[in-house]
Write a protein that holds these residues in place. Sequence first.
Motif: not given
Length: 248
Positions: A161-166, A61-67, A192-198
Amino acid sequence: DIHTVTWESKMLSSLCHIVENMAIEVSTQATKVALQYSVIGAIVSAVAIPSALLTATKLIDDPYQIVILRADEAGRELAKCLLQSDERRPVSLIGFSFGARVIYSCLRELAAQQDIWEETRFPADNNNEGRKSKTFGKKKASIRFEYDREPASLIADVIFIGLPRVIEKKVLTSCRRVTGGRLVNCYTKNDWLLSLMFMARAGIPAGIREVRGVPGVENVDVTQFVESHTKYADAIPSILQHVRFSEP
């Protein structure tokens, strides 16, 4: 000509290692759950699965928010570079994972700058009612600087491609407005990784499903080419061929 945008390499590498560790953690927890299911029963398993996912989410969660913050900032800087570039040909933008998020941020900035372009060259009056701002979203352009080219003339094709954004439909509509060619959203249903992050966030990211309700946006399911989110880099050539990139 092909150019690669390099940004926050160390931070992305660090996030990659965390993701790999998270995958091991989830796999280990899943094995435990399977054993519990065979010995204790379904009730224990039903409790253990959310616990495993919660542990994995905390790891990232924390490094993800920074990125996320750095990706959005990099996108705005990319827009500035494109606006001030001496290159006169439209460029195509292709990005996977957080690179796709950089492009999304870039398009948002270009759309906001397009509003400024129109407002300064076609002041609102009774004769120009048709040139009112069409950029949607709460955020206006965060930077003002000098440039000679119209922002809407800079971009040819865009491939997420694989956009991590709502995706906000109104915002994506404004992004589509500054894209002269195709705007393609490539997603995979088994990410599953994107599903987990969101999982703990509102909404579903564009990287795992179609974006609907935005005219001019193409959706392409690339599940057949990608085993997981971490495998996108190896699948890029196949994906680009599948979406017929650069073909007439």
